[in-house]
Design a protein around this motif. Sequence first.
Motif, PDB file in Angstrom:
ATOM      1  N   ALA A 604       0.869  -1.169   0.000  1.00  0.00           N
ATOM      2  CA  ALA A 604       0.000   0.000   0.000  1.00  0.00           C
ATOM      3  C   ALA A 604       0.909   1.223   0.000  1.00  0.00           C
ATOM      4  CB  ALA A 604      -0.914  -0.005   1.214  1.00  0.00           C
ATOM      5  N   ALA A 606       1.596   5.119   0.061  1.00  0.00           N
ATOM      6  CA  ALA A 606       1.009   6.394   0.474  1.00  0.00           C
ATOM      7  C   ALA A 606       1.739   7.532  -0.232  1.00  0.00           C
ATOM      8  CB  ALA A 606       1.104   6.556   1.982  1.00  0.00           C
ATOM      9  N   VAL A 627      -3.731   6.834  -1.148  1.00  0.00           N
ATOM     10  CA  VAL A 627      -3.250   5.490  -0.845  1.00  0.00           C
ATOM     11  C   VAL A 627      -3.581   4.603  -2.057  1.00  0.00           C
ATOM     12  CG1 VAL A 627      -3.415   3.487   0.668  1.00  0.00           C
ATOM     13  CG2 VAL A 627      -3.614   5.802   1.622  1.00  0.00           C
ATOM     14  N   VAL A 706      -6.614  -1.894   3.178  1.00  0.00           N
ATOM     15  CA  VAL A 706      -5.170  -2.153   3.218  1.00  0.00           C
ATOM     16  C   VAL A 706      -4.877  -3.508   3.854  1.00  0.00           C
ATOM     17  CG1 VAL A 706      -2.977  -1.373   4.202  1.00  0.00           C
ATOM     18  CG2 VAL A 706      -4.557   0.283   3.187  1.00  0.00           C
ATOM     19  N   VAL A 711       2.892  -0.982   4.308  1.00  0.00           N
ATOM     20  CA  VAL A 711       2.647   0.420   3.969  1.00  0.00           C
ATOM     21  C   VAL A 711       3.970   1.076   3.606  1.00  0.00           C
ATOM     22  CG1 VAL A 711       1.764   2.642   4.774  1.00  0.00           C
ATOM     23  CG2 VAL A 711       0.638   0.512   5.475  1.00  0.00           C
ATOM     24  N   ILE A 717      -1.081   3.539   8.264  1.00  0.00           N
ATOM     25  CA  ILE A 717      -2.306   4.164   7.775  1.00  0.00           C
ATOM     26  C   ILE A 717      -2.832   5.159   8.805  1.00  0.00           C
ATOM     27  CG2 ILE A 717      -4.717   3.737   7.149  1.00  0.00           C
ATOM     28  CD1 ILE A 717      -2.742   3.026   4.975  1.00  0.00           C
ATOM     29  N   PRO A 727      -6.680  10.934   4.007  1.00  0.00           N
ATOM     30  CA  PRO A 727      -6.421  10.782   2.571  1.00  0.00           C
ATOM     31  C   PRO A 727      -7.636  11.223   1.755  1.00  0.00           C
ATOM     32  CG  PRO A 727      -5.889   8.767   3.789  1.00  0.00           C
ATOM     33  CD  PRO A 727      -6.662   9.642   4.715  1.00  0.00           C
ATOM     34  N   VAL A 730      -8.527   6.222  -1.633  1.00  0.00           N
ATOM     35  CA  VAL A 730      -7.839   4.928  -1.616  1.00  0.00           C
ATOM     36  C   VAL A 730      -8.226   4.208  -2.904  1.00  0.00           C
ATOM     37  CG1 VAL A 730      -7.553   2.708  -0.466  1.00  0.00           C
ATOM     38  CG2 VAL A 730      -7.849   4.778   0.895  1.00  0.00           C
TER      39      VAL A 730
END
Length: 894
Positions: A604, A606, A627, A706, A711, A717, A727, A730
């Motif tokens: 994932a 970011a 994300v 996620v 990450v 997260i 965010p 996603v």
Amino acid sequence: MNTEVRPQPNSRRATLAGLSTLAIAVMLAAAGTAQAQTAAATDTIGAQPDAQPAEDQADVVVTGTLLRGVAPTGTNVIGITQDTIVARGVNSSNDLLAKIPQVGNFGTIPVGLANFGLPIVRPNIRNLGASGGNTTLVLLNGQRGVGAGILQTTIDPSILPPDVLERVEVVPDGGSAVYGSDAIGGVINFITRKRFDGVSANMRYGFVGDYRSVDGNLTVGKDWGSGSLYLSYAYVWHNEIYNKDRDYTSPDLRAKGGSDFRVTTCAPGNIQVGATNYALPGLVAGTVNKCDPNAYATLFPRERRNSVFGSFTQRLNDSVSFSATAYWSRRDTTVSEAPGMMSGTISVLNPFFRSITGELQQNASFSFADVFGNSLKSRQRFESYGVTPGFSFKLSDKWQLRAESNFGRSYNQVREGAIDTTTATLALAGLIPGMALNPYNLSASSPAALAAIRNYENYGDATQEMADGRLILDGSLAQLPGGDVRLAVGAEYYYAGLASRIAQGAVGSYANVKTSRTSRDVRSAFGELMIPLIGPENGSPGLRGLQLSGSIRYDDYSDQGGTTNPKVGINYKPISDLTIRGNYGTSFNAPSLADTSSTSDSRATALPFSPFIAPGASPLNQLRSTVVLAGGNPKLRPERAHTWSVGFDWAPSRIPGLALNLTYYNVRFKDAIGLVPFTQPTLFTQPNFAGYYIVNPTLAQAKALVGNLNVVGAPSIDSLYAGGKSPYIVIDARRNNLGAVNTDGLDFNLSYVRKTGFGAINASVAGTYTLNRKSQAVAGGPFADDLENGVGRLSFVATLGGKAGGFVGSASFNYRGGYPILLVPQQTRVDAFKTVDLFLGYDLGEHGFVKNAMLTVNIDNVFDQDPPWLNTSAAYTNGTTLGRLVTFGIRTKF
């Protein structure tokens, strides 16, 4: 650090590996006790396979069927002989496939990319969607091969040197009823020589401009009648061709009526203050440096390939025969990529900052070419081996049992040269004490900064293993007036394992390495029945032959569940020299281990900003994080297809040497594996993509999506929601089952061979014509007409050749059709790509010079045609070429 990863064996795979070892031991024992017998061998120049005993020919299994000695019912089989392979002058099996119009890379120079996702060439019949596996099944003597790559699991066809091939068979029809997974677009079967007697040696040297290639092959073998043993070694080397060496790759297309796609990240670079550009080094307002970023990237990479192939056959007694093939191959490739480039902010915090108009910061765009070289190097290593032993037991005059096993292993390593963009951005901004970049003169930068930026690479390695065992019983079930009713039944067990690692960081120090180990096994049962209702003995005018067939296969995957795929076929002969045929079946492609349970590239990511916002959304959302879920997806389903075809084969007896076949094909392909278009507005405007993203996700929603993915780009997260932030979106950009392709068309082949007073002449035209092709980006969405945007209708090869005295020659015209194109500024159509290849051979023994030796010359792309231009940064499309490539060779056998 140990760079080799091994999948953990399980007991079932170990059992199969043990069976393979036992079979080899039996082979060695049999070889030691077999009585040598004298066999007459055909003494040729090495272009033709040695003659096979009648019993060997009766046991031939043609691609597309389980039955011995018969062609598949209702199916078009495209055959490529050793003579054609020699005339084409190819030095790899990939190059050979690029000469077949039904294969997607027809008219190109096949080359894998310097990355984890597509490091090798994957053949693709009909150009259907391709995941980490493939919709085209590639076989070696009817057996699967071990996969190659980090994030894909398909076999690399280049492991097999062309000189060991007896023929290649291409079945452009669904084949899952016989072979199982992958055979949606069709099957490509590389069939090697079964017997060889003597010594043959071939050597070729090719050149065009600064490009050079060398390839050679040495085969040594013995045929003693009841068996044969041979070993073949092949070597291939060629240097690289840079994009700068071929004008058609230039991104400046203004001379062709297009745009200028050169970039400003050059050496020297550019400084931007507000809307004004200042070119370095003079820094005059309104000036700009532009360059081709890929000028020193390779169009065709440097490569060295070593291959060994061996074959052994032995009739142990009147009822039992043994055969085995084995290969080893290693390919080392060096790819030059664009130099490290960047664009970023420099301010008064950087000690090298130079104000132009009193400003406190600037934007600098530049390339590291002056300090790191004109290109970054990526090095790939692909090594594999396989062994395929098998026994055949003659149970009676009409029944035979085949027991076959197959084991293979590959090691794959990719090291992509890169720069540390995070360190470079911070060093340009002056945020690292003692480490600052000087964009005005990079060589004057802090040595520590340059060293840290350059000390970076993307690393990946993988070991793939496979083991397979199968039993096939086939023979005559009953006698009908039309012939023998033939039946084949069997069972198979297949194991595949993948262990991979991926890391980005300092060279040789992979603190953030991601490791994945995964495997699957498949249990299968299958059968095929062929019923000849009408044959030569009971035929009548208008009904000279009628043959029906049906095949079915059940595959039970440990990770995908079970699937059953049938196929039916019919052959009808209204007259003795005309066969009308048809078939219908279902096929599937199980998602590969790299696409499903392998986690080495699952993550994932970011992003600190949101480059993808919905139309009409506030521009302030671009300041919020994004994300993106990437990598494999354990929820993937198999790709599926319904395929059918009808056609005819006509060889009129009144015109000896003439043959014509025409096939209509129809493919309905669904659940294609791909990525949502997360970089395009279509993500938001097409309602059927709505299930693949969440705008303004809650913390609970984000964590649920996620899951346990690693990450990247943020501590967690939760950290993205700290201080009242959240965010913007996603996006699930993992590999997913998305859309569909519906296509139909015509495959055709017309050939004529005639003996003359001086020798012989031959002519042929073979190709494919697409009638319709519509694709769907996502299930439930609209279908788009691909023939109106980016897909050509017609591809073919026309050949004219002849033989006179000791000379043999041919000329081939290769045509890859043009097509309309949408949404490309200043261009509405891409032209066809048309090339001509020549071949000439001279038998030195014809006039008593050297017996069994032939000189050859190939000239590819005689008129030095460039591929069509495309008004994008890619610059060209619809084909590739090295230029006018001239290759001299000598072939001999003794």
